[in-house]
Scaffold this motif. Structure first.
Motif, mmCIF file in Angstrom:
data_model
loop_
_atom_site.group_PDB
_atom_site.id
_atom_site.type_symbol
_atom_site.label_atom_id
_atom_site.label_comp_id
_atom_site.label_asym_id
_atom_site.label_seq_id
_atom_site.Cartn_x
_atom_site.Cartn_y
_atom_site.Cartn_z
ATOM 1 N N ARG A 175 0.835 -1.207 0.000
ATOM 2 C CA ARG A 175 0.000 0.000 0.000
ATOM 3 C C ARG A 175 0.869 1.256 0.000
ATOM 4 O O ARG A 175 0.548 2.238 -0.684
ATOM 5 N N ARG A 176 1.944 1.232 0.765
ATOM 6 C CA ARG A 176 2.867 2.383 0.798
ATOM 7 C C ARG A 176 3.391 2.678 -0.606
ATOM 8 O O ARG A 176 3.444 3.822 -1.034
ATOM 9 N N LEU A 177 3.807 1.626 -1.289
ATOM 10 C CA LEU A 177 4.378 1.816 -2.629
ATOM 11 C C LEU A 177 3.324 2.282 -3.633
ATOM 12 O O LEU A 177 3.623 3.098 -4.508
ATOM 13 N N LYS A 178 2.110 1.805 -3.491
ATOM 14 C CA LYS A 178 1.037 2.286 -4.368
ATOM 15 C C LYS A 178 0.747 3.760 -4.103
ATOM 16 O O LYS A 178 0.458 4.515 -5.032
ATOM 17 N N ARG A 179 0.843 4.164 -2.843
ATOM 18 C CA ARG A 179 0.648 5.578 -2.496
ATOM 19 C C ARG A 179 1.760 6.422 -3.133
ATOM 20 O O ARG A 179 1.502 7.498 -3.682
ATOM 21 N N ILE A 180 2.984 5.920 -3.082
ATOM 22 C CA ILE A 180 4.106 6.629 -3.704
ATOM 23 C C ILE A 180 3.893 6.722 -5.214
ATOM 24 O O ILE A 180 4.131 7.768 -5.822
ATOM 25 N N GLU A 181 3.409 5.646 -5.799
ATOM 26 C CA GLU A 181 3.114 5.648 -7.235
ATOM 27 C C GLU A 181 2.116 6.760 -7.563
ATOM 28 O O GLU A 181 2.276 7.500 -8.538
ATOM 29 N N GLY A 182 1.099 6.911 -6.732
ATOM 30 C CA GLY A 182 0.111 7.973 -6.925
ATOM 31 C C GLY A 182 0.731 9.353 -6.772
ATOM 32 O O GLY A 182 0.389 10.286 -7.516
ATOM 33 N N GLN A 183 1.660 9.487 -5.818
ATOM 34 C CA GLN A 183 2.336 10.769 -5.640
ATOM 35 C C GLN A 183 3.153 11.125 -6.880
ATOM 36 O O GLN A 183 3.170 12.283 -7.299
ATOM 37 N N VAL A 184 3.814 10.140 -7.464
ATOM 38 C CA VAL A 184 4.611 10.392 -8.671
ATOM 39 C C VAL A 184 3.705 10.818 -9.820
ATOM 40 O O VAL A 184 4.019 11.759 -10.559
ATOM 41 N N ARG A 185 2.556 10.168 -9.953
ATOM 42 C CA ARG A 185 1.603 10.584 -10.981
ATOM 43 C C ARG A 185 1.143 12.020 -10.741
ATOM 44 O O ARG A 185 0.970 12.789 -11.688
ATOM 45 N N GLY A 186 0.979 12.384 -9.469
ATOM 46 C CA GLY A 186 0.599 13.751 -9.126
ATOM 47 C C GLY A 186 1.669 14.756 -9.530
ATOM 48 O O GLY A 186 1.355 15.851 -10.011
ATOM 49 N N ALA A 206 8.254 15.155 -1.074
ATOM 50 C CA ALA A 206 7.335 14.264 -0.372
ATOM 51 C C ALA A 206 7.483 12.825 -0.876
ATOM 52 O O ALA A 206 7.450 11.876 -0.082
ATOM 53 N N VAL A 207 7.679 12.663 -2.181
ATOM 54 C CA VAL A 207 7.890 11.335 -2.763
ATOM 55 C C VAL A 207 9.173 10.725 -2.206
ATOM 56 O O VAL A 207 9.202 9.559 -1.795
ATOM 57 N N ARG A 208 10.229 11.521 -2.166
ATOM 58 C CA ARG A 208 11.516 11.033 -1.654
ATOM 59 C C ARG A 208 11.389 10.610 -0.195
ATOM 60 O O ARG A 208 11.867 9.546 0.197
ATOM 61 N N ASN A 209 10.725 11.421 0.612
ATOM 62 C CA ASN A 209 10.555 11.081 2.027
ATOM 63 C C ASN A 209 9.752 9.799 2.192
ATOM 64 O O ASN A 209 10.092 8.951 3.025
ATOM 65 N N ALA A 210 8.704 9.657 1.403
ATOM 66 C CA ALA A 210 7.885 8.448 1.481
ATOM 67 C C ALA A 210 8.693 7.215 1.066
ATOM 68 O O ALA A 210 8.581 6.151 1.679
ATOM 69 N N ALA A 211 9.513 7.354 0.033
ATOM 70 C CA ALA A 211 10.350 6.242 -0.419
ATOM 71 C C ALA A 211 11.384 5.879 0.638
ATOM 72 O O ALA A 211 11.639 4.690 0.890
ATOM 73 N N ASP A 212 11.983 6.877 1.268
ATOM 74 C CA ASP A 212 12.956 6.616 2.335
ATOM 75 C C ASP A 212 12.314 5.845 3.487
ATOM 76 O O ASP A 212 12.889 4.887 4.009
ATOM 77 N N LYS A 213 11.111 6.255 3.863
ATOM 78 C CA LYS A 213 10.408 5.566 4.947
ATOM 79 C C LYS A 213 10.046 4.141 4.549
ATOM 80 O O LYS A 213 10.127 3.217 5.358
ATOM 81 N N ALA A 214 9.640 3.954 3.303
ATOM 82 C CA ALA A 214 9.299 2.611 2.825
ATOM 83 C C ALA A 214 10.531 1.709 2.835
ATOM 84 O O ALA A 214 10.445 0.545 3.250
ATOM 85 N N MET A 215 11.675 2.244 2.418
ATOM 86 C CA MET A 215 12.901 1.446 2.438
ATOM 87 C C MET A 215 13.279 1.062 3.859
ATOM 88 O O MET A 215 13.635 -0.087 4.127
ATOM 89 N N ALA A 216 13.202 2.005 4.774
ATOM 90 C CA ALA A 216 13.543 1.722 6.166
ATOM 91 C C ALA A 216 12.612 0.658 6.737
ATOM 92 O O ALA A 216 13.059 -0.266 7.435
ATOM 93 N N GLN A 217 11.330 0.771 6.450
ATOM 94 C CA GLN A 217 10.367 -0.215 6.943
ATOM 95 C C GLN A 217 10.646 -1.588 6.347
ATOM 96 O O GLN A 217 10.591 -2.603 7.038
ATOM 97 N N MET A 218 10.949 -1.629 5.059
ATOM 98 C CA MET A 218 11.235 -2.896 4.395
ATOM 99 C C MET A 218 12.452 -3.572 5.010
ATOM 100 O O MET A 218 12.441 -4.775 5.305
ATOM 101 N N VAL A 219 13.506 -2.812 5.218
ATOM 102 C CA VAL A 219 14.715 -3.374 5.826
ATOM 103 C C VAL A 219 14.419 -3.864 7.238
ATOM 104 O O VAL A 219 14.822 -4.953 7.628
ATOM 105 N N ALA A 220 13.670 -3.075 8.000
ATOM 106 C CA ALA A 220 13.352 -3.459 9.377
ATOM 107 C C ALA A 220 12.550 -4.757 9.418
ATOM 108 O O ALA A 220 12.861 -5.658 10.212
ATOM 109 N N GLU A 221 11.527 -4.860 8.577
ATOM 110 C CA GLU A 221 10.701 -6.066 8.566
ATOM 111 C C GLU A 221 11.516 -7.292 8.182
ATOM 112 O O GLU A 221 11.415 -8.343 8.813
ATOM 113 N N ASN A 222 12.326 -7.171 7.149
ATOM 114 C CA ASN A 222 13.105 -8.316 6.695
ATOM 115 C C ASN A 222 14.254 -8.624 7.650
ATOM 116 O O ASN A 222 14.637 -9.779 7.796
#
Length: 88
Positions: free
Chosen positions: A11-22, A42-58
């Motif tokens: 969902r985070r990545l889909k939200r980022i996709e929408g931000q890029v379209r915006g 805002a896109v960059r910040n969202a991507a940074d947070k998504a990467m951090a979350q992905m690394v943390a989960e894995n």
């Protein structure tokens, strides 16, 4: 090892996709640079947070598996930190 990605992450990545379209829409509408750059930030910040979350989960998953095998979990943490720093 098979990696799993949570629905929240998708969902985070889909939200980022929408931000890029915006951002593209702002550009097509000829909006001022300041607006476009703010949205890109805002896109960059969202991507940074998504990467951090992905690394943390894995990392959690990797640590549990490494502990089961009696391995060095400290090395895994160091690799995760290096990955985040390198990708920044």
């Amino acid at each position: 090892m098979e990696y799993t990605y949570s629905e929240d992450m998708k969902r985070r990545l889909k939200r980022i996709e929408g931000q890029v379209r915006g951002v593209l829409r702002l550009m097509e509408e000829g909006k001022p640079c300041k607006e476009v750059v703010c949205q890109l930030s805002a896109v960059r910040n969202a991507a940074d947070k998504a990467m951090a979350q992905m690394v943390a989960e894995n990392l959690q998953q990797c640590i549990l598996e490494e502990q089961e095998q009696g391995g060095d979990t400290g090395k895994l943490v160091q690799e995760a930190v290096e990955l985040l720093v390198k990708c920044r």
